[in-house]
Design a protein around this motif. Structure first.
Motif, PDB file in Angstrom:
ATOM      1  N   ASP A  30      47.049  -6.433  18.767  1.00 60.54           N
ATOM      2  CA  ASP A  30      46.119  -6.089  17.342  1.00 60.54           C
ATOM      3  C   ASP A  30      46.259  -7.363  15.988  1.00 60.54           C
ATOM      4  O   ASP A  30      45.528  -7.139  15.364  1.00 60.54           O
ATOM      5  N   ALA A  31      47.680  -7.427  15.393  1.00 58.75           N
ATOM      6  CA  ALA A  31      47.818  -7.589  14.863  1.00 58.75           C
ATOM      7  C   ALA A  31      48.095  -9.208  14.369  1.00 58.75           C
ATOM      8  O   ALA A  31      49.663  -9.528  15.481  1.00 58.75           O
ATOM      9  N   TYR A  32      47.326 -10.339  14.260  1.00 58.20           N
ATOM     10  CA  TYR A  32      47.804 -11.304  14.298  1.00 58.20           C
ATOM     11  C   TYR A  32      47.049 -12.272  13.488  1.00 58.20           C
ATOM     12  O   TYR A  32      45.792 -11.630  12.762  1.00 58.20           O
ATOM     13  N   THR A  33      47.421 -13.281  12.898  1.00 63.93           N
ATOM     14  CA  THR A  33      46.809 -14.005  11.825  1.00 63.93           C
ATOM     15  C   THR A  33      45.744 -14.994  12.732  1.00 63.93           C
ATOM     16  O   THR A  33      45.787 -15.830  14.180  1.00 63.93           O
ATOM     17  N   ILE A  48      42.281 -24.657   6.402  1.00 66.71           N
ATOM     18  CA  ILE A  48      41.555 -24.232   4.999  1.00 66.71           C
ATOM     19  C   ILE A  48      41.122 -23.243   4.944  1.00 66.71           C
ATOM     20  O   ILE A  48      40.874 -22.831   4.160  1.00 66.71           O
ATOM     21  N   SER A  49      41.123 -21.605   6.570  1.00 71.47           N
ATOM     22  CA  SER A  49      41.181 -20.229   5.859  1.00 71.47           C
ATOM     23  C   SER A  49      42.072 -19.613   6.846  1.00 71.47           C
ATOM     24  O   SER A  49      41.910 -19.720   7.872  1.00 71.47           O
ATOM     25  N   CYS A  50      42.890 -18.475   6.898  1.00 75.37           N
ATOM     26  CA  CYS A  50      43.072 -17.202   7.375  1.00 75.37           C
ATOM     27  C   CYS A  50      42.935 -15.976   7.055  1.00 75.37           C
ATOM     28  O   CYS A  50      42.422 -16.087   6.444  1.00 75.37           O
ATOM     29  N   PHE A  51      42.210 -15.156   8.143  1.00 77.40           N
ATOM     30  CA  PHE A  51      42.170 -13.961   8.138  1.00 77.40           C
ATOM     31  C   PHE A  51      43.516 -12.965   8.972  1.00 77.40           C
ATOM     32  O   PHE A  51      43.804 -13.213  10.096  1.00 77.40           O
ATOM     33  N   SER A  52      44.493 -12.117   8.038  1.00 77.32           N
ATOM     34  CA  SER A  52      45.045 -11.211   9.129  1.00 77.32           C
ATOM     35  C   SER A  52      44.140 -10.180   9.829  1.00 77.32           C
ATOM     36  O   SER A  52      43.712  -9.485   8.876  1.00 77.32           O
ATOM     37  N   THR A  53      44.636  -9.530  10.645  1.00 81.05           N
ATOM     38  CA  THR A  53      43.702  -8.355  11.778  1.00 81.05           C
ATOM     39  C   THR A  53      44.411  -7.126  10.901  1.00 81.05           C
ATOM     40  O   THR A  53      43.868  -6.327  11.530  1.00 81.05           O
ATOM     41  N   ASP A  55      45.716  -6.598   8.260  1.00 83.60           N
ATOM     42  CA  ASP A  55      45.464  -5.684   7.051  1.00 83.60           C
ATOM     43  C   ASP A  55      44.188  -6.591   6.099  1.00 83.60           C
ATOM     44  O   ASP A  55      43.985  -5.915   5.282  1.00 83.60           O
ATOM     45  N   GLY A  56      43.833  -7.244   7.189  1.00 83.83           N
ATOM     46  CA  GLY A  56      42.512  -7.913   6.602  1.00 83.83           C
ATOM     47  C   GLY A  56      42.593  -8.767   4.799  1.00 83.83           C
ATOM     48  O   GLY A  56      42.036 -10.065   4.666  1.00 83.83           O
ATOM     49  N   ALA A  57      43.765  -9.308   4.913  1.00 86.61           N
ATOM     50  CA  ALA A  57      44.612 -10.660   3.966  1.00 86.61           C
ATOM     51  C   ALA A  57      44.150 -11.831   4.717  1.00 86.61           C
ATOM     52  O   ALA A  57      44.159 -12.414   5.397  1.00 86.61           O
ATOM     53  N   THR A  69      34.101 -18.634   3.114  1.00 86.75           N
ATOM     54  CA  THR A  69      34.616 -16.978   3.441  1.00 86.75           C
ATOM     55  C   THR A  69      34.126 -16.944   4.415  1.00 86.75           C
ATOM     56  O   THR A  69      33.743 -16.945   4.979  1.00 86.75           O
ATOM     57  N   ILE A  70      36.022 -16.460   5.095  1.00 93.19           N
ATOM     58  CA  ILE A  70      36.148 -16.384   6.406  1.00 93.19           C
ATOM     59  C   ILE A  70      36.152 -14.241   6.239  1.00 93.19           C
ATOM     60  O   ILE A  70      36.547 -13.490   5.456  1.00 93.19           O
ATOM     61  N   SER A  71      35.666 -13.772   7.449  1.00 93.14           N
ATOM     62  CA  SER A  71      35.270 -12.705   8.073  1.00 93.14           C
ATOM     63  C   SER A  71      35.666 -12.530   9.024  1.00 93.14           C
ATOM     64  O   SER A  71      35.527 -13.235  10.343  1.00 93.14           O
TER      65      SER A  71
END
Length: 124
Positions: A30-33, A48-53, A55-57, A69-71
């Protein structure tokens, strides 16, 4: 088995936009980048960009901040990279990758799984 598949690459004119997708399968943590990297010919791979599943950081490299923009869409197991105001220097193969430790990093050496990449060419 973990699979990451990038899509959405292609030819785009300078100043234009493009959205890349990265669909993940075979991964249940569940929790990864999840991160986007790119590699231009003759250059090192750049985070260039990363997203944490968890907390959405999000995190962005200076080279794309304010333009990209990453989403994420957890229901579709997909992460997107919206790229606007594209420049010729954005031309590269774009890769998505997963860091299972969830450390929100842009370092290639921290990634555990990689996709095969999709080519984005910015040219008139």
């Amino acid at each position: 088995q973990v699979h990451l598949v990038e899509s959405g690459g292609g030819l785009v004119q300078p100043g234009g936009s493009r959205r890349l997708s990265c669909t993940v399968s075979g991964f249940t943590l569940d929790a990864y980048t999840i991160a986007w990297f790119r590699q231009a010919p003759g250059k090192e791979r750049e985070g260039i960009s990363c997203f944490s599943t968890n907390d959405g950081a999000t995190l962005y490299a200076d080279s794309v901040k304010g333009r990209f923009t990453i989403s994420g869409d957890n229901a579709k197991n997909t992460v997107y990279l919206q790229m606007n105001s594209l420049k010729s220097e954005d031309t590269a193969v774009y890769y998505c990758a997963i860091d299972t430790w969830g450390s929100n990093t842009l370092s290639p050496s921290d990634m555990d799984y990689w996709g095969k990449g999709t080519l984005v060419t910015v040219s008139s």
